[in-house]
Structure formats: C-alpha cells, structure tokens
Design a protein around this motif. Structure first.
Motif, PDB file in Angstrom:
ATOM      1  N   SER A   1      21.172   7.052  11.264  1.00 39.27           N
ATOM      2  CA  SER A   1      19.963   7.757  11.697  1.00 39.27           C
ATOM      3  C   SER A   1      19.016   8.106  10.551  1.00 39.27           C
ATOM      4  CB  SER A   1      20.348   9.044  12.436  1.00 39.27           C
ATOM      5  OG  SER A   1      21.151   9.873  11.611  1.00 39.27           O
ATOM      6  N   ASP A   2      19.357   7.714   9.321  1.00 38.32           N
ATOM      7  CA  ASP A   2      18.507   8.038   8.181  1.00 38.32           C
ATOM      8  C   ASP A   2      17.659   6.856   7.721  1.00 38.32           C
ATOM      9  OD1 ASP A   2      19.365  10.673   8.006  1.00 38.32           O
ATOM     10  OD2 ASP A   2      21.107  10.148   6.790  1.00 38.32           O
ATOM     11  N   CYS A   3      17.499   5.868   8.580  1.00 37.73           N
ATOM     12  CA  CYS A   3      16.634   4.737   8.230  1.00 37.73           C
ATOM     13  C   CYS A   3      15.180   5.205   8.245  1.00 37.73           C
ATOM     14  CB  CYS A   3      16.798   3.606   9.231  1.00 37.73           C
ATOM     15  SG  CYS A   3      18.483   2.998   9.384  1.00 37.73           S
ATOM     16  N   HIS A   4      14.398   4.725   7.321  1.00 34.92           N
ATOM     17  CA  HIS A   4      12.972   5.023   7.374  1.00 34.92           C
ATOM     18  C   HIS A   4      12.182   3.963   6.612  1.00 34.92           C
ATOM     19  CE1 HIS A   4      14.466   7.500   3.883  1.00 34.92           C
ATOM     20  NE2 HIS A   4      13.428   6.957   3.289  1.00 34.92           N
ATOM     21  N   ASP A   5      10.903   3.945   6.874  1.00 35.03           N
ATOM     22  CA  ASP A   5      10.070   2.984   6.159  1.00 35.03           C
ATOM     23  C   ASP A   5       8.759   3.604   5.736  1.00 35.03           C
ATOM     24  OD1 ASP A   5       9.222   1.252   9.179  1.00 35.03           O
ATOM     25  OD2 ASP A   5       7.901   2.547   8.052  1.00 35.03           O
ATOM     26  N   VAL A   6       8.182   2.962   4.726  1.00 34.45           N
ATOM     27  CA  VAL A   6       6.922   3.414   4.147  1.00 34.45           C
ATOM     28  C   VAL A   6       5.991   2.214   4.073  1.00 34.45           C
ATOM     29  CG1 VAL A   6       5.804   4.510   2.181  1.00 34.45           C
ATOM     30  CG2 VAL A   6       8.191   5.091   2.740  1.00 34.45           C
ATOM     31  N   TRP A   7       4.932   2.240   4.888  1.00 32.40           N
ATOM     32  CA  TRP A   7       3.941   1.169   4.808  1.00 32.40           C
ATOM     33  C   TRP A   7       3.025   1.441   3.622  1.00 32.40           C
ATOM     34  CZ3 TRP A   7       3.612  -3.351   7.364  1.00 32.40           C
ATOM     35  CH2 TRP A   7       4.380  -3.502   8.517  1.00 32.40           C
ATOM     36  N   GLY A   8       2.890   0.436   2.766  1.00 39.38           N
ATOM     37  CA  GLY A   8       1.988   0.570   1.629  1.00 39.38           C
ATOM     38  C   GLY A   8       0.539   0.474   2.069  1.00 39.38           C
ATOM     39  N   ASP A   9      -0.351   0.750   1.159  1.00 41.06           N
ATOM     40  CA  ASP A   9      -1.784   0.678   1.466  1.00 41.06           C
ATOM     41  C   ASP A   9      -2.208  -0.770   1.689  1.00 41.06           C
ATOM     42  OD1 ASP A   9      -2.046   3.415   1.187  1.00 41.06           O
ATOM     43  OD2 ASP A   9      -2.509   3.269  -0.961  1.00 41.06           O
ATOM     44  N   TRP A  10      -3.115  -0.935   2.636  1.00 41.98           N
ATOM     45  CA  TRP A  10      -3.720  -2.247   2.840  1.00 41.98           C
ATOM     46  C   TRP A  10      -4.745  -2.474   1.735  1.00 41.98           C
ATOM     47  CZ3 TRP A  10      -2.472  -5.743   6.676  1.00 41.98           C
ATOM     48  CH2 TRP A  10      -1.603  -5.275   7.673  1.00 41.98           C
TER      49      TRP A  10
ATOM     50  N   THR B   1      -6.439 -10.047   3.034  1.00 42.36           N
ATOM     51  CA  THR B   1      -5.938  -8.687   3.160  1.00 42.36           C
ATOM     52  C   THR B   1      -4.430  -8.710   2.959  1.00 42.36           C
ATOM     53  OG1 THR B   1      -5.810  -6.723   4.588  1.00 42.36           O
ATOM     54  CG2 THR B   1      -5.714  -8.868   5.684  1.00 42.36           C
ATOM     55  N   THR B   2      -3.911  -7.755   2.197  1.00 40.13           N
ATOM     56  CA  THR B   2      -2.487  -7.752   1.850  1.00 40.13           C
ATOM     57  C   THR B   2      -1.869  -6.388   2.156  1.00 40.13           C
ATOM     58  OG1 THR B   2      -2.879  -7.032  -0.425  1.00 40.13           O
ATOM     59  CG2 THR B   2      -2.885  -9.398  -0.007  1.00 40.13           C
ATOM     60  N   CYS B   3      -0.546  -6.375   2.311  1.00 37.41           N
ATOM     61  CA  CYS B   3       0.181  -5.130   2.539  1.00 37.41           C
ATOM     62  C   CYS B   3       1.632  -5.300   2.103  1.00 37.41           C
ATOM     63  CB  CYS B   3       0.129  -4.735   4.009  1.00 37.41           C
ATOM     64  SG  CYS B   3       0.851  -3.097   4.342  1.00 37.41           S
ATOM     65  N   THR B   4       2.227  -4.213   1.620  1.00 43.12           N
ATOM     66  CA  THR B   4       3.636  -4.194   1.244  1.00 43.12           C
ATOM     67  C   THR B   4       4.335  -3.070   2.001  1.00 43.12           C
ATOM     68  OG1 THR B   4       3.220  -5.082  -0.973  1.00 43.12           O
ATOM     69  CG2 THR B   4       5.293  -3.898  -0.638  1.00 43.12           C
ATOM     70  N   ASN B   5       5.512  -3.367   2.520  1.00 44.47           N
ATOM     71  CA  ASN B   5       6.271  -2.373   3.277  1.00 44.47           C
ATOM     72  C   ASN B   5       7.662  -2.196   2.657  1.00 44.47           C
ATOM     73  OD1 ASN B   5       6.563  -0.642   5.667  1.00 44.47           O
ATOM     74  ND2 ASN B   5       8.189  -2.073   6.189  1.00 44.47           N
ATOM     75  N   TYR B   6       8.128  -0.938   2.617  1.00 45.94           N
ATOM     76  CA  TYR B   6       9.467  -0.623   2.117  1.00 45.94           C
ATOM     77  C   TYR B   6      10.267   0.018   3.248  1.00 45.94           C
ATOM     78  CZ  TYR B   6       7.491  -1.328  -2.539  1.00 45.94           C
ATOM     79  OH  TYR B   6       6.877  -1.854  -3.648  1.00 45.94           O
ATOM     80  N   THR B   7      11.454  -0.505   3.497  1.00 37.75           N
ATOM     81  CA  THR B   7      12.284  -0.009   4.596  1.00 37.75           C
ATOM     82  C   THR B   7      13.693   0.276   4.093  1.00 37.75           C
ATOM     83  OG1 THR B   7      11.031  -1.355   6.177  1.00 37.75           O
ATOM     84  CG2 THR B   7      13.151  -0.511   6.898  1.00 37.75           C
ATOM     85  N   LEU B   8      14.232   1.437   4.463  1.00 36.08           N
ATOM     86  CA  LEU B   8      15.593   1.835   4.095  1.00 36.08           C
ATOM     87  C   LEU B   8      16.513   1.549   5.279  1.00 36.08           C
ATOM     88  CD1 LEU B   8      17.286   3.313   1.840  1.00 36.08           C
ATOM     89  CD2 LEU B   8      16.980   5.379   3.218  1.00 36.08           C
ATOM     90  N   VAL B   9      17.526   0.704   5.067  1.00 34.66           N
ATOM     91  CA  VAL B   9      18.443   0.300   6.143  1.00 34.66           C
ATOM     92  C   VAL B   9      19.880   0.337   5.624  1.00 34.66           C
ATOM     93  CG1 VAL B   9      16.737  -1.194   7.242  1.00 34.66           C
ATOM     94  CG2 VAL B   9      18.254  -2.143   5.494  1.00 34.66           C
TER      95      VAL B   9
END
Length: 293
Positions: A221-230, A247-255
């Motif tokens: 239940s502690d999964c989370h993600d952070v969408w980076g700036d476009w 246009t670009t984007c980077t996403n970080y996800t904890l799994v």
C-alpha cells in the motif's frame, strides 16, 4: 576289484559333497523380500530387512526407501495460499502450485491499444486543443526506462524499488500548429485495474499519488509516483517550410521489487475520462501503452 570299488565310492562321495555345498558362498545383500542369500547354492543367513517408510505426500503414497514398495494412496492437495496474479493456489501440505494463477485484467478484459517498445517511435492520435473535433497525429517514443533502489533525489524503501520512465512526443502536422494538441497520460496496473485506481489518492501539495498493488498475494500500500514537469521546446523551424514541437515528461514510480505490472499510457484526449471510469472505458486502438516489465 576292491580297489576299483573304493575309487568309485570316493568319487560318488566327492560328487555328493560338492553338489550339496559351496566351497565359498557368494552372498547377495539382504533385501526387504529376502535375507542374505548365496547366489551359488541358495543358502540363506539372517533375516530379511524391515521396510524403511517415507511419509506419505501429495505426490506419492507411503514408500519404502530400500525397495520402492508403496502402501496406501497419495494425499489429496489442500489449498493453503489462494491464487494470486503471479501463481496458482499453493498446497498447504506439500507447498506445490496446484492450479492456475489469476488472469491479468489487461488479458481478461482484452484492453485495446498498442504496447510500445523502448526507443521505437509510434503514431499517437489525439485531439487538438482549441478544436477537439480535429485530430493531430504525433510520434511518441519511450526514451528512457530503468529501475533503481535510490539516488540523490529518491530515498530507498525496504522491499521497494523505483521505476524511471521518460517519453517524448513529436508534433509536426498542420493541425497541431493551427489548433494545438492535447496529451492524455495515464497510469494503471496490468493485473488489477480497479484496485489500482480505487486505492489511489493524490496529494495536491506534493503532487504525489499513492496507491496499492497486489504482488505474490501480498498487498503493498506504499506505492506512489511522481510525475515530472512537462517540458516543451516550442515550435521549431525545420528549415524546409515545416515546423515541429517536442514535449517530454519523466515519471518516477515506487513499486515492490520485481513488480512488472505498472503500465503507462497515452490515450486520445478526444475521449472524456470521467470520475469512476477506468482505462478499459477510454482505451481504443489508438491508445499507447508501455509496460514496465
């Protein structure tokens, strides 16, 4: 005459002697069926062995380790751990998998769309910003994908790992230049779409989404993600009378470590994604997916 008779009697005595007993016994080892036995004359010595039984299991009945004789029947499997998305139910007696694993939602729901490969550009169909009835077609590419435990920006969590995924979209058609474009990013679970979405909470102050996934039958239940700036470079003159924009984007996800069910998506923004809807409600053949496996 007497001498001849003596020789004959001695010969008969010798024949009787050697036919009734071995000069040296050739012993075979005792078994569960017979004691120690001479292979030449059949003489036995001692007793046969006692069976050495192994415990009955779900795959074999009670079995003698010495001779292989079985007794009774194998035990029936008893479900202990129920099926999950990674394995079938596990027998509480022998620990073996005894059935099929749960089907992944992407397979059972037959979610339409196309799965992307790292570094391979594919067409992305979406609506235009100022006139959603207009369509623009860009080129979407997953430019980076990696897993790591921690770095200078993201701390380590026991039993978890980070996923980094970056993508870019190139727009260069007339519709995008005249009417703009809309991007429809999405994130979901390959296995359990509804649980992923329903468990998700969003913190507006931090921009972090938290959610749950089920992995090997355990709820994380502690999964989370952070969408980076476009990031958008703006329209660039290509020098041949055309213009393009990236246009670009980077996403970080904890799994959980090893979890292969995170799916990133790009859907056509001409489709309205209302509250209570899931990816299977908005996905069509134009939808793009990238599975982190």
């Amino acid at each position: 005459m007497k001498k001849t008779l003596f020789v004959i009697l001695m010969g008969v005595f010798s024949l009787t002697l050697f036919s009734g007993c071995c000069r040296e016994h050739q012993w075979t080892d005792a078994t569960c069926d017979a004691p120690r036995t001479c292979s030449e004359c059949g003489k036995t010595e001692g007793e046969k062995l006692e069976h050495q039984w192994t415990d009955v299991t779900c795959s074999a009945p009670k079995t003698c380790k010495l001779c292989g004789t079985t007794e009774g029947e194998a035990l029936p499997h008893t479900e202990g751990t129920p099926a999950n998305y990674q394995s079938g139910p596990i027998c509480s007696v022998c620990g073996q998998e005894m059935g099929e694993k749960l089907p992944a939602d992407f397979e059972s729901e037959a979610i339409p769309g196309q799965f992307m490969e790292l570094g391979v550009p594919v067409s992305y169909v979406t609506g235009c910003y100022s006139d959603p009835t207009m369509v623009t077609i860009g080129k979407a590419t997953v430019t980076e994908y990696e897993r790591f435990d921690s770095n200078e920006d993201f701390e380590a969590f026991d039993g978890y790992e980070w996923i980094k995924m970056s993508f870019e979209i190139l727009f260069d058609d007339d519709n995008a230049q005249q009417f703009g474009y809309m991007v429809g990013p999405a994130e979901c679970s390959y296995y359990d779409i509804k649980n992923f979405d329903d468990s998700c909470t969003y913190d507006e102050d931090t921009g972090v989404s938290t959610y749950s996934v089920n992995f090997n039958g355990q709820e994380f239940s502690d999964c989370h993600d952070v969408w980076g700036d476009w990031t958008t470079e703006g329209w660039q003159d290509d020098g041949d009378g055309t213009y393009s924009l990236i246009t670009t984007c980077t996403n970080y996800t904890l799994v959980p470590k090893g979890y292969d069910g995170i799916v990133y998506g790009l859907y056509n923004r001409q489709i309205t994604w209302n509250e209570g809807m899931y990816i299977n409600d908005v996905a069509n053949d134009d939808t793009l997916f990238f599975r982190c496996n």
